[in-house]
Motif scaffolding. Structure first.
Motif, PDB file in Angstrom:
ATOM      1  N   GLU A  34       0.829  -1.000   0.109  1.00  0.00           N
ATOM      2  CA  GLU A  34       0.022  -0.030  -0.009  1.00  0.00           C
ATOM      3  C   GLU A  34       0.859   1.355   0.069  1.00  0.00           C
ATOM      4  O   GLU A  34       0.590   2.322  -0.544  1.00  0.00           O
ATOM      5  CB  GLU A  34      -1.008   0.113   1.198  1.00  0.00           C
ATOM      6  CG  GLU A  34      -2.035  -0.918   1.009  1.00  0.00           C
ATOM      7  CD  GLU A  34      -2.739  -1.245   2.277  1.00  0.00           C
ATOM      8  OE1 GLU A  34      -2.440  -0.913   3.340  1.00  0.00           O
ATOM      9  OE2 GLU A  34      -3.794  -2.211   1.973  1.00  0.00           O
ATOM     10  N   ASP A  35       2.081   1.252   0.813  1.00  0.00           N
ATOM     11  CA  ASP A  35       2.851   2.523   0.759  1.00  0.00           C
ATOM     12  C   ASP A  35       4.253   1.908   0.725  1.00  0.00           C
ATOM     13  O   ASP A  35       4.508   0.791   0.953  1.00  0.00           O
ATOM     14  CB  ASP A  35       2.532   3.305   1.950  1.00  0.00           C
ATOM     15  CG  ASP A  35       2.684   2.761   3.269  1.00  0.00           C
ATOM     16  OD1 ASP A  35       3.456   1.941   3.505  1.00  0.00           O
ATOM     17  OD2 ASP A  35       1.500   2.668   3.986  1.00  0.00           O
ATOM     18  N   ASN A  74       6.873  -0.215   4.063  1.00  0.00           N
ATOM     19  CA  ASN A  74       7.220  -1.432   4.124  1.00  0.00           C
ATOM     20  C   ASN A  74       8.602  -1.734   4.233  1.00  0.00           C
ATOM     21  O   ASN A  74       9.435  -0.984   3.245  1.00  0.00           O
ATOM     22  CB  ASN A  74       6.258  -2.377   3.181  1.00  0.00           C
ATOM     23  CG  ASN A  74       6.331  -3.796   3.513  1.00  0.00           C
ATOM     24  OD1 ASN A  74       7.387  -4.668   3.796  1.00  0.00           O
ATOM     25  ND2 ASN A  74       5.372  -4.252   4.075  1.00  0.00           N
TER      26      ASN A  74
END
Ligand code: ADP
Ligand code: ASP
Ligand code: MG
Length: 420
Positions: free
Chosen positions: A80-81, A84
């Protein structure tokens, strides 16, 4: 345990990786050791990097960027972004790659090749392991180089079975989902080695053998082993069952759906090999195991393109005898030619070979000193197992036949496509 192998085609993009996750959900994963190849065509892309490095090409940086961009897109699609931890892990791998190229002093192409090309599998397994964690699927990432030990034949390394067996028996935990790299090993100095192109199937077999696995499944973009490569033959039919022996023959003659080294370790312990579609995991696919030779019993077609057909005859009109043949084979071995077919007559000796490492012009120069050399480039070698007349006719149609060889179960035909 079950050993699964997912090849480059199955993990070529984010959707592919999501699909691997789905397949595991569907067929279970607690007792699975997952062997994964480099994503898509990454190995080819890294081969370009290596070539550019040795040729000191101005394209070196951009060829590395291409590999980075490709993986970066996959990361962005999966996570998602960019917070991570996988982003830092992949950056680190790329800086290791560039660091190696900067500090390397070895002129040995094959050695450097293995050190670089291995990043493909290191990257793919790192991404997949992080992605599974991200989806809540706990897994154990293993560096295969701590398990598969080999000699120092870079690019075509030979497994040290004794050491490999010990390391795998001692260190692989059985009741977890393990994820590791196909194709790689390491030598006694812990330098990376590779097992030959397309070698990840073989990695799966090595683990299965050493773990006494219940089965191996290689997940493919085809429904299983068919009686011909569906890319080149219309009406290719799925084979439900084939014996180890038949599969060894098919792979040996060049059916690229299974790497030829995969089968013998499995046969030795009678571990079944399933070849299944990663798009339809519930379909049975092909079972390679003890039992029926070939079900359904059909002629099987294998084509090897871009072969060389060389014919040698003696300059002084003498016969080609054992002594010459042994010398010729010494040279073929020295120049790393893969021999796919041999035929000799009183005055000439023909071989159909594959020049995997681009050594033909060197070989030709050496051979020309002793023999009259004639050759055809870019020929195709068709092999028909369990041939019949109709099958042979189909292959020969519209082509110029340069050589034909028939044994009890197998017909081989070397052709040149005739353009019309
Ligand atoms: P991987 O992603 O595991 O590396 P490959 O691309 O090496 O997979 O192997 C799958 C391909 O093998 C298929 O897409 C197909 O074109 C080819 N192939 C060659 N011979 C056969 C055969 N007899 N049956 C099925 N597929 C075959
Ligand atoms: N990535 C390696 C190759 O492309 C090994 C494999 O895919 O089996 O040859
Ligand atoms: Mg492959």
């Amino acid at each position: 345990m079950r050993v699964f192998k997912f090849g480059g085609a199955s993990v070529k993009d984010a959707n592919g990786i999501k699909n691997v996750y789905d397949v595991l959900q569907q067929v279970g994963f607690d007792d699975v050791l997952l062997v994964v190849s480099a994503m898509g065509k990454t190995t080819n892309a890294l081969e370009v990097v290596i070539k550019n490095y040795f040729e000191k090409s101005a394209e070196l940086q951009s060829s590395i960027q291409d590999v980075k961009k490709y993986h970066n897109q996959i990361l962005l699609d999966l996570f998602e972004d960019d917070k991570n931890a996988v982003f830092a892990a992949i950056n680190q791998l790329f800086s290791d790659l560039e660091g190696f190229l900067k500090s390397n002093k070895s002129p040995n192409y094959n050695f450097v090749y293995d050190q670089i090309v291995s990043f493909g599998e290191m990257i793919s397994t790192t991404i997949i392991s992080h992605y599974f964690n991200f989806r809540g699927l706990k897994n154990q990432w293993l560096d295969v180089r701590n398990f598969i030990k080999t000699d120092t034949t870079y690019r075509d390394a030979i497994v040290d079975w004794e050491q490999t067996q010990k390391l795998i028996s001692k260190n692989v935990k059985k009741k977890v989902l393990n994820i590791t790299q196909g194709f790689l090993g390491s030598d006694e100095n812990n330098f990376t080695t590779t097992l030959g192109r397309e070698g990840s199937d073989y990695t799966a077999a090595i683990f299965a053998y050493c773990l006494n696995a219940e089965s191996v499944t290689i997940w493919k973009d085809v429904p299983g082993v068919m009686n011909a490569d569906p890319r080149y033959f219309e009406n290719a039919t799925l084979l439900n069952q084939i014996s180890y022996r038949e599969a060894i023959e098919l792979a040996f003659y060049g059916a690229t759906v299974i790497h030829p080294k995969t089968l013998q370790p499995l046969q030795r312990k009678e571990i079944p090999l399933f070849v299944k579609s990663f798009l339809n995991p519930s379909l049975p696919g092909t079972s390679v195991s003890k039992g029926a030779d070939l079900e359904p019993h059909l002629p099987c077609f294998i084509v090897k393109k871009e072969q060389l057909l060389i014919s040698l005859s003696s300059i002084d009109f003498s016969f080609i005898m054992e002594e010459n043949i042994s010398e010729i084979f010494g040279l073929l071995h020295h120049y790393k030619m893969k021999v796919s077919l041999i035929q000799n007559s009183a005055i000439s000796f023909s071989v159909c070979i594959e020049d995997k490492f681009g050594n033909f012009s060197d070989l030709k120069n050496v051979l020309s000193k002793k023999f009259k050399v004639s050759y055809n480039e870019n020929v195709s070698l068709y092999t028909i197992r369990h041939f019949n007349e109709k099958a042979a006719e189909m292959v020969e149609k519209g082509k110029q036949v340069l050589l034909k060889q028939v044994s009890r179960e197998t017909m081989q035909i070397v052709t040149k496509e005739t353009t019309n």
